[in-house]
Design an enzyme around this catalytic site. Sequence first.
Site, PDB file in Angstrom:
ATOM      1  N   GLY A  21     -30.651  43.144  43.748  1.00 56.06           N
ATOM      2  CA  GLY A  21     -31.381  42.172  44.556  1.00 56.06           C
ATOM      3  C   GLY A  21     -30.638  41.451  45.301  1.00 56.06           C
ATOM      4  N   ASP A  24     -25.405  42.898  49.029  1.00 63.50           N
ATOM      5  CA  ASP A  24     -24.566  44.048  48.820  1.00 63.50           C
ATOM      6  C   ASP A  24     -25.122  45.523  48.796  1.00 63.50           C
ATOM      7  OD1 ASP A  24     -22.169  42.356  49.557  1.00 63.50           O
ATOM      8  OD2 ASP A  24     -21.821  41.923  47.421  1.00 63.50           O
ATOM      9  N   SER A  25     -26.026  45.579  47.623  1.00 64.91           N
ATOM     10  CA  SER A  25     -26.618  46.747  47.214  1.00 64.91           C
ATOM     11  C   SER A  25     -27.671  46.857  48.306  1.00 64.91           C
ATOM     12  CB  SER A  25     -27.076  46.607  45.584  1.00 64.91           C
ATOM     13  OG  SER A  25     -27.922  45.584  45.812  1.00 64.91           O
ATOM     14  N   LEU A  44     -32.260  47.484  37.349  1.00 63.81           N
ATOM     15  CA  LEU A  44     -32.523  47.255  35.921  1.00 63.81           C
ATOM     16  C   LEU A  44     -32.993  45.910  35.445  1.00 63.81           C
ATOM     17  CD1 LEU A  44     -28.956  49.058  34.991  1.00 63.81           C
ATOM     18  CD2 LEU A  44     -31.284  50.270  35.406  1.00 63.81           C
ATOM     19  N   CYS A 112     -20.533  46.082  30.893  1.00 64.84           N
ATOM     20  CA  CYS A 112     -21.863  46.542  31.555  1.00 64.84           C
ATOM     21  C   CYS A 112     -21.610  47.679  32.406  1.00 64.84           C
ATOM     22  CB  CYS A 112     -22.407  45.092  32.300  1.00 64.84           C
ATOM     23  SG  CYS A 112     -23.937  45.681  33.051  1.00 64.84           S
ATOM     24  N   GLY A 136     -23.083  48.679  44.974  1.00 66.74           N
ATOM     25  CA  GLY A 136     -22.799  47.772  46.136  1.00 66.74           C
ATOM     26  C   GLY A 136     -21.550  47.097  45.830  1.00 66.74           C
ATOM     27  N   CYS A 209     -24.378  37.208  33.909  1.00 65.89           N
ATOM     28  CA  CYS A 209     -25.925  37.167  34.151  1.00 65.89           C
ATOM     29  C   CYS A 209     -26.772  36.769  33.061  1.00 65.89           C
ATOM     30  CB  CYS A 209     -26.074  38.632  34.797  1.00 65.89           C
ATOM     31  SG  CYS A 209     -25.938  40.020  33.426  1.00 65.89           S
TER      32      CYS A 209
END
Length: 382
Positions: A21, A24-25, A44, A112, A136, A209
């Site tokens: 979101g 970068d990605s 995810l 992660c 990303g 996160c």
Amino acid sequence: MNSLDLPKAPEATRVVVAMSGGVDSSVVAALLKREGYDVVGITLQLYDHGAATHRRGACCAGQDIHDARRAAETLGIPHYVLDYEDRFREAVIDRFAESYLQGETPIPCVECNRSIKFRDLLATARDLGADALATGHYVASRRRPDGGRALYRALDPSRDQSYFLYATTPEQLAFLRFPLGERPKDETRALAREFGLSVADKPDSQDICFVPQGRYQDVIARLRPDAVRPGEIVHRDGRVLGRHDGIIGFTVGQRRGLKLSIGEPLYVLRLEPDAARVVVGPREALATSRLRLADLNWLGDAAPAGLGDIPVAVRVRSTREPRPATLSVDPATGGVEISLLAAEDGVSPGQACAIYADDGPRARVLGGGTILRVEDARRAAA
């Protein structure tokens, strides 16, 4: 070979993009789509904090899922949201809490990547018939003469994320691609505007996160309320200086928040979980020159065991540049030891130690491990 170093035409190459979101990605997905690849976006669902996650600097939240979906719609690619909450809690959050309760300073982003993104998500990408999984991350991956792939620091040193990816295995590297590793961040944002992506000016995530307010102590206390015990704050010379409400409120190297006044600046030197004790002392006592590592992941060409002292560079925090060191592995026990040429401050068990071939800006990543034990500079020199 196509631009991803795969022996297929782009239109015959399926690439799963891990879409967080963020800018970068989203740009990675856009670049690959423009080149003609068969792109599938996956986001995810790792946890749910409700409204608390809709703030600047948070990541992986409900708003981020919305942004990823919107980016996929703009690009015209299929997009799926996968519920990984249970496995994320077990593999990352629970381990994070347990590590802090053991007096360590864990780096959950490493776990992660190791357990969720590059194991579980990678397996899902293969199930979807993908030829590669693209992310990303700002890190470079290149083919080696032997046909394998190696990991290198990113072109943009201010964005380099190799510290968090040292645990990637050779098998995973063969399937992973990092299209932004050879680009500066400002170019990525310019591309996002060119592609018409709504996230072009979205702030970069900064927090852990699953800690929406930046207070990891609250997360640990909620998960393990029975394990948080008050105890003493003790000077390294044995003097009891005060009390605390739980060692989870402290990290090695911390100065602020000790609520002590004895006429000299004090820093947290170590945490003793069995006694619920916080040990403090002068800044010079933080200097560390030797590290013992656990769970070594090696990405070099030859196994280090039995090679004697190997000149390397290491990074003990993501915000620090690699520093010269030597690596040795005991061939009998497998114990891994790092000797720093210049002492580092504030190194704690539980932190990651990334190992590089040298301290150059485009150095190859040789692997890394979790810091198991530290030895102060004065003891090491004795």
